[in-house]
Design an enzyme around this catalytic site. Structure first.
Site, short mmCIF file in Angstrom:
data_model
loop_
_atom_site.label_atom_id
_atom_site.label_comp_id
_atom_site.label_asym_id
_atom_site.label_seq_id
_atom_site.Cartn_x
_atom_site.Cartn_y
_atom_site.Cartn_z
N GLY A 181 24.14 43.95 -53.68
CA GLY A 181 24.66 44.05 -55.30
C GLY A 181 24.12 43.24 -56.23
O GLY A 181 24.75 42.95 -57.31
N GLY A 216 19.48 43.93 -52.67
CA GLY A 216 18.66 43.00 -53.68
C GLY A 216 17.99 43.56 -54.63
O GLY A 216 17.66 42.98 -55.77
N ALA A 231 21.36 51.11 -53.70
CA ALA A 231 22.41 51.67 -54.22
C ALA A 231 22.82 51.12 -55.82
O ALA A 231 22.73 51.83 -56.92
CB ALA A 231 23.63 51.79 -53.44
N LYS A 272 23.06 53.61 -39.71
CA LYS A 272 22.74 52.31 -40.32
C LYS A 272 23.69 51.21 -39.83
O LYS A 272 24.64 51.39 -40.33
CB LYS A 272 22.57 52.37 -41.91
CG LYS A 272 21.78 51.24 -42.53
CD LYS A 272 21.76 51.37 -43.93
CE LYS A 272 21.84 49.90 -44.47
NZ LYS A 272 22.57 49.50 -45.71
#
EC number: 2.8.1.10
Lengths: 381, 267
Positions: free
Chosen positions: B162, B189, B210, B101
């Site tokens: 975040g 987001g 996350a 990634k």
């Protein structure tokens, strides 16, 4: 009985055991070393509160309450000044996002019945004039103090020596197990040290002692923390900082702990990098960047030391205390961020376990066996 | 869902939720959250986690290994194409995977991708045999260019990492999804379950998140919520939503309805 590991947790266990009349030995190549040589020594039960860690909070508070008597007793026994400073802590926010985060922490503290007071940015700066003008608000926690962990470790070594603890300054090579019972350790120089009870208190290395059966090995991992030490101006009123100041700066934690002797400790990174203790440019940069945003004046101070240590991290951030799944083997490890704070209560709990074979009420949630059950339910069918 | 597999970089997955590990309060909470999320693929920042720590008892990588979750190394924290390429190569050597990634960040304040460095790094890594999954802006043109250089998916941000601000420009997402021939995955987001469901309704092939889970007050509950949201959004997308209408359209049939006798009340 025998303690493997001479960090503050191993030392306090040995000291308390010797006081209770046990013939006590301790194995460590350098007693008094370990994570305490790096740690800042915040006794921050309230400001370290996290969602979902209310059980740990109980133990942290119990240990914080014992600190004044513990310090008095250890000072009495050794004559050492431990740098215990009942100065309180101020946690501040530098922008609207961090302020909202801090508000949430305040609400959690209040729900948990803890004493903390919300201050405006102006009020924060009146308390600590060196704080950046941009401070948007903060939490004053007068009950979160500090101690100098290096002095604490040194005093515990002295206290152990005076209490008759036998030091073996070498590595514990392997645990000896006879008929499913721990019977002692063999050291790196080949000496066999038999013991009726073995306490494994080897910090981040606790999961690595050879001879411990796989299903009994504590699930402890090293969590690296880089810490800086600076020197505050010696004379000068008002003091540079008069209490511990901390903040979350855009999501990363930074704290500044001012000692009475002029040392200023700035920490700490949190990195999952195995047993690596190198100090990196990035680690130092991030700490200084965030600390500078909090207290701009620090860039004028001499940078006297940079160092990395390894916190013994457990899966739920709480310690493993008491009997393991192997008779004769006890654990006192996995204290993660709270080793210094939890030193007094760990000593008392381990002494109780060694004497009675059982955990005292307050320590029951921290039995190492809690991970046995988890391991069983997670096994694939 | 077994009849609707999610194919990414040649591997087929049942779950369309990709998780990150950053920000979890403890390893134990992280583990229970991952299980609750049903994820089969989880990113790990190569700069924060050393593969050398793999053997240590109870590390992040050992948890993923135990749960049978595939590790997707990312290049978080890189500011230049050069750094990102180097980090990806280190990850390949250490973890034995050539899927990466790709993140190349422009600045620490916004953590937005640097499009020029990103495209440059993507091209280099694709040429080097990597399966590249780039974290990108929600820019349809950049998404197309990333696809053109051979990326195996595009992962546009809904809003900054975040921030929890959801998908700020759904129209751009639609444009990206309509033109893409590779999977489009919402990356960054999502703040709560409806954000994840919305991304799937827009036609995203998956959702990566996350903080929404790890920084929630109850991460394990939020993880379960996200799992359902992604599944619900996917089902709704496949089902095809009804057109939006200005006026009501009765959902109950009116034919053959009973006539009420005012002389004889029904109740």
């Amino acid at each position: 009985m025998l303690v493997v590991g001479g960090g503050i947790i191993g030392l306090v266990t040995a000291w308390r055991a010797a006081q209770r009349g046990f013939t006590t030995a301790l194995v460590d190549p350098a007693p008094g070393g370990g994570a305490a040589q790096v740690a800042a020594g915040m006794l921050a039960a309230v400001t370290e509160l996290h969602h979902g860690e209310q059980t740990l909070l109980g133990l942290n508070l119990a240990s914080a309450r014992r600190y004044p008597d513990f310090v008095a007793e250890l000072t009495e026994a050794t004559g050492a000044d431990l740098g215990h400073r009942q100065c309180g802590t101020l946690t501040v926010a530098l922008d609207a996002d961090d302020r909202a985060h801090l508000r949430e922490l305040h609400a959690l503290q209040q729900r948990s019945g803890l004493e903390s007071q919300w201050l405006s940015g102006r009020e924060c700066r009146r308390l600590e004039p060196m704080l950046a003008p941009g401070v948007r608000g903060g939490l004053r926690v007068d009950g979160d103090h500090q101690i100098d962990p290096r002095r604490l470790a040194g005093a515990l070594v002295t206290a152990c020596e005076r209490a008759g603890v036998a030091f073996h300054r070498t590595w514990a090579e392997r645990l000896t197990v006879v008929r499913d019972r721990a019977t002692g350790v063999v050291t790196a120089d080949g000496t066999a040290l038999p013991a009726g009870q073995v306490v494994l208190a080897a910090g981040s290395l606790s999961g690595r002692l050879a001879g411990v059966p796989e299903d009994v090995l504590p699930p402890v991992r090293p969590v690296k923390g880089q810490v800086l030490r600076l020197a505050m101006p010696e004379r000068g009123a008002p003091p540079f900082l008069s209490r511990t100041v901390r903040a979350v700066v855009r999501g990363s934690h930074v704290y500044l702990v001012p000692r009475e002797n002029g040392e200023l400790v700035v920490g700490a990174t949190s990195e999952e990098l195995g047993w690596d203790t190198t100090v990196t440019a990035g680690g130092v940069y991030e700490l200084l960047r965030d600390a500078h945003e909090l207290v701009p004046g620090i860039t004028e101070l001499p940078l006297t030391e940079t160092r990395a240590g390894l916190r013994p991290g457990s899966p739920d951030n709480a310690p493993l205390l008491g009997p393991s799944g192997l008779p004769g083997l006890l654990l006192a490890t996995g204290h993660h961020r709270n080793g210094v704070l939890l030193t007094p209560v760990t000593g008392d709990v381990m002494a109780h376990v060694l004497t009675t074979g059982e955990l005292p009420e307050e320590a029951r949630p921290f039995s190492p066996r809690r991970f046995d059950a988890a391991a069983l339910t997670e096994q694939p069918a | 869902m077994a009849d609707d597999p999610f194919v990414l970089g040649g591997t087929s997955f049942t779950s369309r939720l990709i998780m990150g590990t950053g920000g979890a309060p403890s390893l134990d909470v992280l583990e229970r959250s991952l299980v609750a999320s049903g994820t089969e693929l989880t990113t790990v920042a190569m700069r924060r986690v050393s593969p050398g720590a793999q053997g240590s008892h109870g590390s992040v990588l050992s948890v993923l290994d135990r749960l049978g979750i595939r590790v997707l190394p990312n290049t978080a924290g890189c500011f230049t194409a050069g750094e990102a390429v180097l980090t990806a190569r280190l990850a390949r050597d250490a973890l034995g995977t050539d899927v990466v990634k790709l993140e190349v960040i422009a600045d620490e304040r916004t953590l937005l991708p640097d499009p020029i460095e990103l495209l440059d790094a993507a091209e280099t890594l694709v040429d080097d045999g990597f399966t590249v999954l780039p974290y990108t802006n929600d820019d349809p043109v950049l998404a197309r260019k990333l696809e053109d250089v051979g990326c195996a998916a595009v992962m546009p941000l809904g809003s900054p990492i975040g921030s929890g601000l959801g998908i700020r420009n759904p129209h751009n997402f639609q444009l990206i999804v309509e033109h893409a021939r590779v999977p489009v995955i919402l990356d960054a987001g999502a703040g709560t379950a409806s954000d994840a469901a919305f991304a799937m309704e827009l036609g995203c092939a998956g959702v990566m998140l996350a903080s929404a889970v790890t920084r929630a007050q109850e991460p394990v509950l939020m993880a379960e919520g996200m799992r359902h949201a992604v599944e619900a959004g996917r089902l709704a997308y496949r089902a095809g939503r009804i057109p939006r209408r200005h006026f009501a359209e009765a959902s109950s049939p009116v034919d053959g309805i009973a006539r009420l006798d005012p002389e004889r009340p029904a109740f």
